[in-house]
Write a protein that holds these residues in place. Structure first.
Motif, PDB file in Angstrom:
ATOM      1  N   LYS A 162      33.223  52.719  38.692  1.00 45.81           N
ATOM      2  CA  LYS A 162      32.024  52.985  37.902  1.00 45.81           C
ATOM      3  C   LYS A 162      30.768  52.476  38.613  1.00 45.81           C
ATOM      4  O   LYS A 162      29.725  53.150  38.640  1.00 45.81           O
ATOM      5  N   ASP A 194      40.228  46.395  41.279  1.00 46.94           N
ATOM      6  CA  ASP A 194      40.024  46.356  39.826  1.00 46.94           C
ATOM      7  C   ASP A 194      40.297  44.963  39.260  1.00 46.94           C
ATOM      8  O   ASP A 194      39.538  44.463  38.409  1.00 46.94           O
ATOM      9  N   ALA A 208      37.443  42.434  37.517  1.00 42.69           N
ATOM     10  CA  ALA A 208      37.603  41.992  36.134  1.00 42.69           C
ATOM     11  C   ALA A 208      37.668  40.478  36.023  1.00 42.69           C
ATOM     12  O   ALA A 208      37.149  39.895  35.076  1.00 42.69           O
ATOM     13  N   ALA A 254      39.710  53.053  30.513  1.00 42.52           N
ATOM     14  CA  ALA A 254      40.103  52.093  31.550  1.00 42.52           C
ATOM     15  C   ALA A 254      38.905  51.286  32.012  1.00 42.52           C
ATOM     16  O   ALA A 254      37.769  51.697  31.876  1.00 42.52           O
ATOM     17  N   GLN A 255      39.208  50.108  32.586  1.00 47.52           N
ATOM     18  CA  GLN A 255      38.118  49.286  33.110  1.00 47.52           C
ATOM     19  C   GLN A 255      37.538  49.937  34.362  1.00 47.52           C
ATOM     20  O   GLN A 255      36.421  50.411  34.349  1.00 47.52           O
ATOM     21  N   GLN A 256      38.276  49.911  35.441  1.00 48.78           N
ATOM     22  CA  GLN A 256      37.871  50.557  36.682  1.00 48.78           C
ATOM     23  C   GLN A 256      36.403  50.259  37.031  1.00 48.78           C
ATOM     24  O   GLN A 256      35.624  51.158  37.354  1.00 48.78           O
ATOM     25  N   PHE A 257      36.030  48.988  36.939  1.00 48.75           N
ATOM     26  CA  PHE A 257      34.654  48.593  37.212  1.00 48.75           C
ATOM     27  C   PHE A 257      34.199  48.970  38.625  1.00 48.75           C
ATOM     28  O   PHE A 257      33.068  49.453  38.799  1.00 48.75           O
TER      29      PHE A 257
END
Length: 293
Positions: free
Chosen positions: A260, A48, A52, A254-257
């Motif tokens: 996703k 993560d 980011a 949450a970001q959790q790119f």
């Protein structure tokens, strides 16, 4: 002889320059088209923090498969029934694709070959459907499904998608390019209308059928708005619908790119496999306009 050789050199150089420029344009187009997918895939195997901080970096530092483990449901802390979502998506998509091939080909053949009252009006109505934005039909769809009692059911998810104006027009064009002499010969041998359609004409438009199958599979697999109004029960959630609700819920803040993007990549794999398996027929259909197999 020497003069002819010197005169030909500028022509050869010009052709070489055009060849290089053409391939340069293709290379740039390929990078622009595949670039986002490559970045997506690279970020799905990052941590993560790395995703980011370095979203455009193609080499993860460090490499991490944690997002993919969670995408396949191996993280019990996150309620994500991937197996059920995939099963629903595959069942609905295959059902819609098979049904649409049958329904669209029957309607396309009728419009191309049969003479009946109101044929021109039906043809105009099919063309008019192409001009109607799908979003304006969402509320009517919901009301009709509720009235028929098929809301929150596979029937409500599948039946409204079995007819497609684009597929009808593609197959109608393909049927029109089949020589009528073949059908006349079949009728002289005693074949009826359906037998002529099924045994004589349909095999000759196989590339067009495969084109419709690919477009249908892609469209129904990626369908979202129809399933959104056709069901509210989590038991019927497809992959796209489940991922959207997950992104709006537990993953919304949450970001959790990496997770996703891993889920987004997972949703594209079935369509990619289908296209790779049938791309030869798809290209043949585009070149032959569905007239030859």
């Amino acid at each position: 002889m020497a003069q002819a050789t010197r005169a030909a050199r500028p022509l050869v150089r010009g052709r070489a320059a055009i060849w290089v420029a053409g391939y340069a344009v293709l290379a740039v187009g390929t990078v622009l088209y595949l670039g986002p997918f490559i970045v997506q895939l690279a970020n799905s195997v990052k941590t993560d923090a790395d995703a980011a901080a370095n979203p455009l970096a193609l080499l993860p530092d460090p490499f991490s498969a944690h997002a993919w483990r969670r995408a396949f449901g191996l993280d019990t802390a996150l309620d994500m029934p991937i197996g059920r979502w995939l099963g629903n998506s595959l069942f609905v998509t295959v059902s819609v694709t098979v049904g649409r091939l049958l329904v669209d080909s029957l309607i396309g053949y009728a419009l191309a070959r049969l003479r009946f009252a109101g044929r021109s009006a039906v043809n105009a109505l099919v063309l008019a459907v192409l001009a109607v934005p799908g979003v304006v039909l969402l509320i009517p769809k919901f009301l009709v499904l509720k009235q028929l009692g098929i809301f929150d059911s596979y029937a409500g998810m599948i039946l409204p998608l079995l007819c497609d104006a684009v597929g009808i027009m593609l197959l109608k064009t393909a049927f029109e390019q089949v020589p009528r002499e073949l059908e006349e010969a079949a009728r002289m041998d005693g074949a009826g209308v359906f037998t002529t359609y099924w045994r004589v004409v349909l095999p000759l438009v196989r590339p067009a059928l495969i084109t419709v199958a690919i477009l249908s599979f892609q469209g129904s697999w990626n369908e979202f708005t129809h399933f959104l109004v056709a069901t509210s029960d989590p038991a019927y959630e497809t992959l796209n619908l489940g991922l959207a609700r997950l992104a709006a819920g537990p993953l919304g803040g949450a970001q959790q790119f990496p997770l996703k993007l891993a889920l987004a990549t997972l949703s594209t794999i079935p369509v990619l496999i289908v296209y790779l398996l049938f791309q030869r027929h798809f290209i043949a259909s585009q070149m032959n306009s569905g007239g030859k197999s």
